[in-house]
Design a protein around this motif. Structure first.
Motif, mmCIF file in Angstrom:
data_model
loop_
_atom_site.group_PDB
_atom_site.id
_atom_site.type_symbol
_atom_site.label_atom_id
_atom_site.label_comp_id
_atom_site.label_asym_id
_atom_site.label_seq_id
_atom_site.Cartn_x
_atom_site.Cartn_y
_atom_site.Cartn_z
ATOM 1 N N LEU A 118 0.652 -1.278 0.071
ATOM 2 C CA LEU A 118 0.209 0.055 -0.152
ATOM 3 C C LEU A 118 1.069 1.448 -0.268
ATOM 4 O O LEU A 118 0.712 2.283 -0.361
ATOM 5 C CB LEU A 118 -1.257 0.541 1.101
ATOM 6 C CG LEU A 118 -2.319 -0.828 1.195
ATOM 7 C CD1 LEU A 118 -2.425 -0.949 2.361
ATOM 8 C CD2 LEU A 118 -2.897 -0.395 0.564
ATOM 9 N N LEU A 119 1.571 1.230 0.508
ATOM 10 C CA LEU A 119 3.137 2.354 -0.081
ATOM 11 C C LEU A 119 3.832 2.127 -0.980
ATOM 12 O O LEU A 119 4.593 3.537 -0.903
ATOM 13 C CB LEU A 119 3.626 2.383 2.225
ATOM 14 C CG LEU A 119 3.528 2.754 3.099
ATOM 15 C CD1 LEU A 119 4.154 1.912 4.059
ATOM 16 C CD2 LEU A 119 2.852 3.811 3.600
ATOM 17 N N GLY A 120 3.568 1.649 -1.375
ATOM 18 C CA GLY A 120 4.935 1.836 -2.782
ATOM 19 C C GLY A 120 3.962 1.157 -4.084
ATOM 20 O O GLY A 120 3.447 2.005 -4.209
ATOM 21 N N GLN A 121 4.172 -0.069 -4.375
ATOM 22 C CA GLN A 121 3.758 -0.132 -5.854
ATOM 23 C C GLN A 121 1.637 -0.142 -5.672
ATOM 24 O O GLN A 121 1.390 0.590 -7.648
ATOM 25 C CB GLN A 121 3.582 -1.651 -6.024
ATOM 26 C CG GLN A 121 5.158 -2.185 -6.579
ATOM 27 C CD GLN A 121 5.813 -1.893 -7.873
ATOM 28 O OE1 GLN A 121 5.199 -1.373 -8.369
ATOM 29 N NE2 GLN A 121 6.904 -1.333 -8.197
ATOM 30 N N HIS A 122 1.455 -0.015 -4.706
ATOM 31 C CA HIS A 122 -0.268 -0.038 -4.948
ATOM 32 C C HIS A 122 -0.893 0.902 -4.290
ATOM 33 O O HIS A 122 -1.914 1.440 -4.258
ATOM 34 C CB HIS A 122 -1.081 -1.417 -4.418
ATOM 35 C CG HIS A 122 -0.131 -2.584 -4.774
ATOM 36 N ND1 HIS A 122 -1.082 -4.025 -4.368
ATOM 37 C CD2 HIS A 122 -0.677 -2.927 -5.791
ATOM 38 C CE1 HIS A 122 -0.593 -4.763 -4.986
ATOM 39 N NE2 HIS A 122 0.167 -3.925 -6.474
ATOM 40 N N ALA A 123 0.172 2.462 -3.733
ATOM 41 C CA ALA A 123 0.174 3.475 -3.828
ATOM 42 C C ALA A 123 -1.734 4.346 -4.228
ATOM 43 O O ALA A 123 -2.169 4.371 -3.477
ATOM 44 C CB ALA A 123 0.650 4.390 -3.719
ATOM 45 N N GLU A 124 -1.555 3.956 -5.240
ATOM 46 C CA GLU A 124 -2.290 4.455 -6.160
ATOM 47 C C GLU A 124 -3.761 3.565 -5.807
ATOM 48 O O GLU A 124 -5.008 3.903 -6.209
ATOM 49 C CB GLU A 124 -2.675 4.548 -7.674
ATOM 50 C CG GLU A 124 -1.769 3.008 -8.687
ATOM 51 C CD GLU A 124 -1.800 3.185 -10.122
ATOM 52 O OE1 GLU A 124 -1.794 2.015 -10.407
ATOM 53 O OE2 GLU A 124 -1.043 4.482 -9.879
ATOM 54 N N LEU A 125 -4.238 2.510 -5.621
ATOM 55 C CA LEU A 125 -4.825 1.686 -4.881
ATOM 56 C C LEU A 125 -5.469 2.020 -3.399
ATOM 57 O O LEU A 125 -6.090 1.128 -3.283
ATOM 58 C CB LEU A 125 -4.593 0.663 -5.404
ATOM 59 C CG LEU A 125 -4.786 -0.157 -6.970
ATOM 60 C CD1 LEU A 125 -4.403 -1.498 -7.723
ATOM 61 C CD2 LEU A 125 -5.792 0.520 -7.554
ATOM 62 N N ALA A 126 -4.422 2.723 -3.015
ATOM 63 C CA ALA A 126 -4.627 2.671 -1.293
ATOM 64 C C ALA A 126 -5.925 3.961 -0.863
ATOM 65 O O ALA A 126 -6.274 4.620 -1.375
ATOM 66 C CB ALA A 126 -3.758 2.900 -0.770
ATOM 67 N N ARG A 127 -6.616 3.795 0.349
ATOM 68 C CA ARG A 127 -7.268 3.979 1.298
ATOM 69 C C ARG A 127 -6.267 4.583 1.841
ATOM 70 O O ARG A 127 -5.842 3.606 3.306
ATOM 71 C CB ARG A 127 -8.309 4.439 1.079
ATOM 72 C CG ARG A 127 -9.265 4.727 0.067
ATOM 73 C CD ARG A 127 -10.540 3.783 0.511
ATOM 74 N NE ARG A 127 -11.184 2.659 0.649
ATOM 75 C CZ ARG A 127 -12.137 2.448 2.431
ATOM 76 N NH1 ARG A 127 -12.772 3.646 2.405
ATOM 77 N NH2 ARG A 127 -11.784 1.494 2.215
ATOM 78 N N ARG A 128 -6.664 6.259 2.973
ATOM 79 C CA ARG A 128 -5.389 5.975 3.924
ATOM 80 C C ARG A 128 -6.070 6.625 5.073
ATOM 81 O O ARG A 128 -6.738 7.498 4.952
ATOM 82 C CB ARG A 128 -4.168 6.768 3.772
ATOM 83 C CG ARG A 128 -3.210 5.558 2.395
ATOM 84 C CD ARG A 128 -1.850 6.476 2.580
ATOM 85 N NE ARG A 128 -1.093 5.715 1.629
ATOM 86 C CZ ARG A 128 -0.776 5.474 0.476
ATOM 87 N NH1 ARG A 128 -1.990 6.424 -0.179
ATOM 88 N NH2 ARG A 128 -0.313 4.697 0.301
ATOM 89 N N CYS A 129 -5.740 7.436 6.336
ATOM 90 C CA CYS A 129 -6.173 7.219 7.441
ATOM 91 C C CYS A 129 -4.896 7.848 8.361
ATOM 92 O O CYS A 129 -5.035 7.182 8.815
ATOM 93 C CB CYS A 129 -7.689 7.722 8.151
ATOM 94 S SG CYS A 129 -8.637 8.702 8.671
ATOM 95 N N GLY A 130 -4.805 8.803 8.439
ATOM 96 C CA GLY A 130 -3.423 8.940 9.412
ATOM 97 C C GLY A 130 -2.545 8.047 8.908
ATOM 98 O O GLY A 130 -2.047 8.437 7.457
ATOM 99 N N ARG A 131 -1.677 6.935 9.557
ATOM 100 C CA ARG A 131 -0.591 6.133 9.872
ATOM 101 C C ARG A 131 -1.556 4.459 9.258
ATOM 102 O O ARG A 131 -1.171 3.452 8.998
ATOM 103 C CB ARG A 131 -0.082 5.421 10.765
ATOM 104 C CG ARG A 131 1.044 6.827 10.654
ATOM 105 C CD ARG A 131 1.937 6.462 12.332
ATOM 106 N NE ARG A 131 1.864 6.060 13.008
ATOM 107 C CZ ARG A 131 1.805 4.725 14.024
ATOM 108 N NH1 ARG A 131 3.991 5.048 13.367
ATOM 109 N NH2 ARG A 131 2.053 4.424 15.140
ATOM 110 N N ALA A 132 -2.458 4.092 9.505
ATOM 111 C CA ALA A 132 -3.502 3.181 8.991
ATOM 112 C C ALA A 132 -3.747 3.355 7.270
ATOM 113 O O ALA A 132 -4.491 4.230 6.927
ATOM 114 C CB ALA A 132 -4.949 3.321 9.351
ATOM 115 N N ALA A 133 -4.294 2.899 6.425
ATOM 116 C CA ALA A 133 -4.691 2.216 5.006
ATOM 117 C C ALA A 133 -5.471 1.065 4.948
ATOM 118 O O ALA A 133 -5.016 -0.049 5.684
ATOM 119 C CB ALA A 133 -3.078 1.902 4.414
#
Length: 232
Positions: free
Chosen positions: A16-31
């Motif tokens: 979620l932090l790298g290759q799939h960042a564009e497919l992620a939803r985040r709030c603070g440090r949670a994803a």
């Protein structure tokens, strides 16, 4: 075992932090992943109350938190949904290729137009979670017999330097013909060709799948526990 295998201890977060960042939803440090892609969630390795509150905010009241193999446990008011013992397995090294896959013309790349057939196969073969947008995580390959999709496997989590092979399945009427091994080896070849290493996860009770992966060349790295919860 190379030192970069440490990325596999938290494969969802690393993806979620790298290759799939564009497919992620985040709030603070949670994803977590976008709806329809995957239900996997991630918090830091040592989460605090704020991290769990942020994840609950992302998922909403009564939302499903698929924590995959993350060891951190949520607060006591999160309802357990499932717990499953499994193992993580690795391809032994980049130098170990998959030559048998190179000339397998029966293995086809699947695209968005194949999603209805992929969902139908998943419903019949029950390999694990697969949603309408799961194929956006990476390449999916399959085998068709007389036009009908009878086997497939694809790329899922993508921690740095690694690609997970997942959704390995064969239709009940086509089992015992080596289809699963063919699509897995074809994926192994593609992953190695771009300088990454394949890995996968399998339920400990699925002894047939474990035996298949070992025959293909995968080696066990460590046991894992898959867990899911529902937010308050």
């Amino acid at each position: 075992m190379t030192s970069d295998a440490a990325a596999l201890d938290h494969p969802v977060a690393q993806s979620l932090l790298g290759q799939h960042a564009e497919l992620a939803r985040r709030c603070g440090r949670a994803a977590t992943y976008l709806p329809g892609v995957a239900t996997f969630c991630a918090v830091p390795a040592e989460p605090d109350a704020t991290d769990w509150a942020d994840l609950a905010r992302l998922l909403g009241s009564g939302g499903f938190a698929d924590m995959f193999s993350g060891p951190a446990l949520p607060p006591s008011d999160w309802e357990p949904v499932f717990e499953l013992e499994g193992r993580q397995m690795l391809w032994p090294g980049r130098e170990a290729g998959a030559p048998r896959a190179a000339a397998d013309a029966a293995v086809l790349e699947l695209g968005p137009e194949d999603v209805p057939d992929m969902l139908d196969l998943v419903a019949r073969a029950a390999p694990g979670p697969f949603w309408p947008r799961t194929c956006e995580l990476g390449t999916y390959l399959g085998i068709r017999v007389q036009g009908r999709l009878v086997a497939m496997a694809g790329e899922r989590l993508r921690p740095p330097g690694w690609t997970e092979i997942s959704t390995v399945c064969t239709a009940p009427e086509a089992r015992g013909q080596g289809h699963a091994g063919r699509v897995v080896l074809a994926l192994v070849e593609r992953i190695l060709a771009r300088g990454e290493r394949p890995f996968l996860h399998v339920a400990e009770a699925n002894t047939g799948a474990i035996a298949l992966y070992e025959r293909l060349g995968f080696e066990s790295r460590k046991p894992v526990t898959f867990r899911g919860f529902r937010t308050p």
